[in-house]
Scaffold this motif. Structure first.
Motif, mmCIF file in Angstrom:
data_model
loop_
_atom_site.group_PDB
_atom_site.id
_atom_site.type_symbol
_atom_site.label_atom_id
_atom_site.label_comp_id
_atom_site.label_asym_id
_atom_site.label_seq_id
_atom_site.Cartn_x
_atom_site.Cartn_y
_atom_site.Cartn_z
ATOM 1 N N ILE A 32 -20.731 -5.175 23.867
ATOM 2 C CA ILE A 32 -21.276 -4.507 22.683
ATOM 3 C C ILE A 32 -22.075 -3.287 23.103
ATOM 4 C CG2 ILE A 32 -21.448 -6.563 21.208
ATOM 5 C CD1 ILE A 32 -24.432 -6.747 22.061
ATOM 6 N N ALA A 41 -21.719 -1.717 17.943
ATOM 7 C CA ALA A 41 -20.276 -1.510 18.073
ATOM 8 C C ALA A 41 -19.756 -2.577 19.022
ATOM 9 C CB ALA A 41 -19.996 -0.121 18.632
ATOM 10 N N TRP A 42 -18.569 -3.047 18.748
ATOM 11 C CA TRP A 42 -17.942 -4.068 19.589
ATOM 12 C C TRP A 42 -16.963 -3.367 20.517
ATOM 13 C CZ3 TRP A 42 -19.235 -9.323 19.193
ATOM 14 C CH2 TRP A 42 -20.208 -9.582 18.217
ATOM 15 N N LEU A 43 -17.270 -3.396 21.803
ATOM 16 C CA LEU A 43 -16.374 -2.813 22.795
ATOM 17 C C LEU A 43 -15.197 -3.785 22.998
ATOM 18 C CD1 LEU A 43 -19.116 -1.365 25.174
ATOM 19 C CD2 LEU A 43 -18.021 -0.306 23.185
ATOM 20 N N PRO A 44 -14.149 -3.343 23.702
ATOM 21 C CA PRO A 44 -12.916 -4.154 23.706
ATOM 22 C C PRO A 44 -13.113 -5.614 24.092
ATOM 23 C CG PRO A 44 -12.470 -1.984 24.576
ATOM 24 C CD PRO A 44 -13.961 -2.025 24.358
ATOM 25 N N LEU A 47 -14.885 -7.510 21.304
ATOM 26 C CA LEU A 47 -14.017 -7.654 20.137
ATOM 27 C C LEU A 47 -12.987 -8.758 20.352
ATOM 28 C CD1 LEU A 47 -13.186 -6.718 17.349
ATOM 29 C CD2 LEU A 47 -11.800 -4.930 18.413
ATOM 30 N N LEU A 50 -14.773 -11.962 19.644
ATOM 31 C CA LEU A 50 -15.035 -12.045 18.203
ATOM 32 C C LEU A 50 -13.772 -12.432 17.435
ATOM 33 C CD1 LEU A 50 -17.395 -11.411 16.171
ATOM 34 C CD2 LEU A 50 -16.307 -9.182 15.843
ATOM 35 N N LYS A 51 -12.639 -11.824 17.808
ATOM 36 C CA LYS A 51 -11.371 -12.112 17.116
ATOM 37 C C LYS A 51 -10.912 -13.537 17.381
ATOM 38 C CE LYS A 51 -10.035 -8.070 15.357
ATOM 39 N NZ LYS A 51 -9.880 -7.963 13.922
ATOM 40 N N GLU A 54 -13.049 -15.724 15.203
ATOM 41 C CA GLU A 54 -12.612 -15.533 13.812
ATOM 42 C C GLU A 54 -11.302 -16.270 13.541
ATOM 43 O OE1 GLU A 54 -12.378 -11.351 12.717
ATOM 44 O OE2 GLU A 54 -10.994 -11.807 11.091
ATOM 45 N N ILE B 67 -6.596 1.154 22.878
ATOM 46 C CA ILE B 67 -7.439 -0.025 23.111
ATOM 47 C C ILE B 67 -8.348 -0.210 21.908
ATOM 48 C CG2 ILE B 67 -9.187 -1.029 24.628
ATOM 49 C CD1 ILE B 67 -8.071 0.894 26.801
ATOM 50 N N GLU B 68 -8.376 -1.452 21.397
ATOM 51 C CA GLU B 68 -9.125 -1.681 20.164
ATOM 52 C C GLU B 68 -10.617 -1.907 20.416
ATOM 53 O OE1 GLU B 68 -7.641 -4.855 17.708
ATOM 54 O OE2 GLU B 68 -8.818 -4.204 15.976
ATOM 55 N N VAL B 69 -11.416 -1.242 19.628
ATOM 56 C CA VAL B 69 -12.855 -1.477 19.546
ATOM 57 C C VAL B 69 -13.171 -1.708 18.068
ATOM 58 C CG1 VAL B 69 -13.374 -0.011 21.549
ATOM 59 C CG2 VAL B 69 -13.394 0.985 19.248
ATOM 60 N N LEU B 70 -14.410 -2.027 17.766
ATOM 61 C CA LEU B 70 -14.784 -2.160 16.363
ATOM 62 C C LEU B 70 -16.139 -1.500 16.156
ATOM 63 C CD1 LEU B 70 -13.948 -3.291 13.606
ATOM 64 C CD2 LEU B 70 -15.265 -5.335 14.148
ATOM 65 N N MET B 71 -16.138 -0.453 15.380
ATOM 66 C CA MET B 71 -17.394 0.239 15.125
ATOM 67 C C MET B 71 -18.015 -0.302 13.847
ATOM 68 S SD MET B 71 -16.359 3.986 16.494
ATOM 69 C CE MET B 71 -14.579 3.903 16.326
ATOM 70 N N PRO B 72 -19.338 -0.284 13.765
ATOM 71 C CA PRO B 72 -19.979 -0.830 12.566
ATOM 72 C C PRO B 72 -19.694 0.058 11.355
ATOM 73 C CG PRO B 72 -21.606 0.251 13.960
ATOM 74 C CD PRO B 72 -20.317 0.248 14.733
ATOM 75 N N ILE B 117 -20.049 6.656 22.143
ATOM 76 C CA ILE B 117 -19.683 5.534 23.014
ATOM 77 C C ILE B 117 -19.020 6.058 24.288
ATOM 78 C CG2 ILE B 117 -18.084 3.573 23.234
ATOM 79 C CD1 ILE B 117 -18.651 2.952 20.266
#
Lengths: 437, 437
Positions: A32, A41-44, A47, A50-51, A54, B67-72, B117
């Motif tokens: 993060i 923010a969730w870095l790879p 994430l 988290l997935k 979930e 590459i997947e990340v997740l931003m708030p 980031i």
């Protein structure tokens, strides 16, 4: 995933303002990045965890017959005025005004929205029971956000809402969620204890918090030791009477600090009394007609008369769980992920990228682990071996498969189980069998 | 899923304020419910489609190396002050003040956050190229939200951001996204045409919109007819030179209204000139040093000198696509989902629930379709046959398998392909073979 193409920025030291170990490790492992106080923010790598959490939550909700919907993050203030909570909620509610001066808010929870959806479409007891759930970002404007994602402001929560014709039916819905929660946490490799929790103004016995035991837990909890290792029922007939399975747990003493009854606890045999620190990772709750009455969410009963439905809500802190699992499972070297929620199932560590023989064995191991569904990470980077081992220990991948020139010459690789530290030197085929067993 | 336990509130008529057909059909099919102007809750059926679209987008991004990340959802205003966009963005930005009087905003896009980031962790050209993407809810406070989810305020978008050491490398990243987008839309059953779009102040040829043709489209578009049926390259060697595949498309005329050049269009052979209505479902864009310069996102080059990275951004309107697909694929009876994004792959319609023989055949069909991975819906409700057919046509499930007493007596069922209306009466085994072929 090949590390040379990935984005996994590990840090040698955590920022000094990270107070708890999970926050420190999530920052160091590159899971993060803080964007604002309590907003991440969730870095790879983060994430991925988290997935996986979930996904487990979703599957267990589906199995228990709940139906997924998705509510928006922003809600109309008017709905909260209808339930009477708009003024009550206080400073934790993030209130927003749009360009047309309409009052919105960032949903801290969704009882009002789901009750509004329900009343728009469901008119008869014949359509009940219904349980609608939602996995969505929520916001609570904590005065002092802390502990990283454990008490953030923007957080991912699974919230389910049950609708029933009367209290007896609502208890059946409650029991389904009680069992589904046990299954959910067990799949994540967690020992979770359901504990009697404050039912709020309506009273009754239908309020439980689900608690992970961890030395670093936020609150003191008290329970019968047998509950810790009791495990989960697994898939059951969800239409059957689940009350015996629930009572098997609730008949044993378990309470959070605020509900603790010293006299009742004294009745537990002394060698079975457990007083420990705990982290709340879920809360289920029956609230009856609290929202249905003011919001006029009624159904016609068998007699044709309209009556307010009986509701319950059921929350799992999805983003909070990433931190809570680390609190319960780490050592000095870093995180120890349970297999089911690990960002990668295994890491192949190539100690000498560029050496054709080593590259070939590492590539074979990597491809075999992909084929076996282990979702591996291949460390093909130029780092020194010591740095590679430290990084893979830190990020907590459950299995390591180390390929170096000496082993390749001998026809072997080394594998290590992160949780125990146990190492074995084996031919590749056997090593793969151990990891994929 | 058994309809008797599901939540699929279909409506006979759409609310009168729904102007476009996709909005009308999404409301009537019980896919969405409006919570506020331009803000929707996703009911179970709509969420299923949204998730399938999201899943395809994610897989194709991963395949292309992003590459997947997740931003708030909420961002700090200060970051936007750094890029200079905070004041420029105007009323469409939803500005928020938290309890400590800090300025936040609900992200309408995430160039600033991702650049922040990137600059925190990446220091060398050796770590490039990188492409980080994010599938997250965003908010634009449209003055006049309309067309349902096609122009909502809270919307789900996939946004990817590429980071390269120079313009030539950035073009390679751009080409990868260009091809990945073709593959993404093709998997959804869509004919999408990439069209030259406004590159903004930095100019150049690296800006394309991806357009679905639909009579009800929002804007006029002009293109060479061959582009419509050209199809997608599918999986390619992503490290190879993709310029020829890109030029195969970009050499043919295709432009949105704002970029239209009547003289250039006149050079297209007359029988190949297509002027039609279109809906934008994606936009890719090279913006060079626009954010990296003011935000000091630099990497050391081979010469040891720091230089600003060259960036691009790549958007897919995930929630918008649910509406856009309906605009492109519907008839008077309702939605016609392409198989890949259908909420259920098939519907088993039991015409006489409670009749043991009919129930048994319907249950067998349902279980066989589950086993075949078709994710079926079983209509086991008490509705009249006509209402059942109308509802399943309306929600657009690609295959219907109808089980009634007459057919069961004859040893047959009826199947119907939603897209063509073609019906066949067959023994169950053969019917299942057709559907799962």
């Amino acid at each position: 995933m090949r590390l040379s193409r990935y984005f996994m920025p590990t840090l040698r030291e955590a920022p000094s303002d990270a107070q708890v170990v999970s926050h420190q490790l999530m920052l160091r492992a590159g899971m993060i990045r803080q964007e604002a106080a309590g907003i991440y923010a969730w870095l790879p790598l983060g994430l991925r965890v988290l997935k996986k959490i979930e996904h487990i939550v979703r599957e267990e909700m589906d199995r228990a017959g709940a139906i997924e919907v998705l509510m928006p993050t922003l809600q109309l203030a008017d709905l909260w005025r209808e339930s009477g909570r708009y003024e009550d909620y206080g400073d934790e509610m993030l209130r927003i005004t749009d360009r047309h001066k309409r009052d919105l808010l960032y949903g801290p929870t969704a009882e009002e929205v789901i009750t509004d959806i329900f009343r728009a479409y469901v008119k008869s007891y014949k359509d009940l029971p219904k349980n609608l759930y939602n996995i969505q970002w929520k916001f609570r404007d904590e005065r002092r956000p802390r502990f990283g994602v454990m008490r953030g402001r923007e957080f991912l929560m699974k919230d389910a809402y049950s609708f029933d014709v009367d209290e007896a039916a609502a208890r059946r819905s409650y029991n389904r969620m009680f069992i589904a929660y046990l299954n959910t946490y067990a799949r994540m490799g967690l020992n979770v204890v359901p504990m009697k929790a404050d039912p709020g103004p309506i009273g009754g016995d239908l309020s439980h918090e689900f608690i992970i035991l961890a030395d670093t837990g936020e609150s003191q909890v008290f329970c019968h030791k047998d509950l810790v290792e009791m495990g989960a029922p697994g898939d059951v007939d969800w239409d059957s009477d689940l009350q015996p399975l629930v009572e098997q747990r609730t008949n044993l003493y378990a309470a959070t600090e605020e509900m603790h009854d010293e006299a009742a606890f004294a009745l537990v045999p002394e060698d079975k009394r457990l007083s420990a620190r705990g982290i709340e990772v879920g809360h289920i709750f029956y609230f009856g007609e609290k929202y249905s009455k003011p919001m006029k969410a009624t159904v016609a009963g068998p007699d044709g008369q309209d009556r307010p439905i009986h509701g319950g809500s059921y929350g799992v802190g999805v983003s909070r769980l990433t931190g809570a699992i680390i609190e319960a499972s780490h050592d000095e070297a870093g995180i120890i992920w349970p297999d089911a929620v690990a960002p990668f199932g295994a890491a192949v560590i190539n100690l000498r990228p560029g050496d054709a023989a080593v590259d070939e064995v590492a590539e074979n191991a990597y491809q075999a682990l992909i084929a076996a569904g282990k979702d591996p990470l291949l460390d093909d980077s130029d780092q020194r071996p010591g740095a590679k081992f430290a990084a893979i220990d830190l990020v907590g991948i459950p299995w390591q498969l180390v390929v170096g020139p000496k082993g390749v010459a001998d026809g072997t690789v080394e594998i290590k189980r992160r949780a125990t530290g146990e190492k074995q030197t084996l031919p590749l085929e056997q090593a793969l069998k151990v990891i994929t067993a």
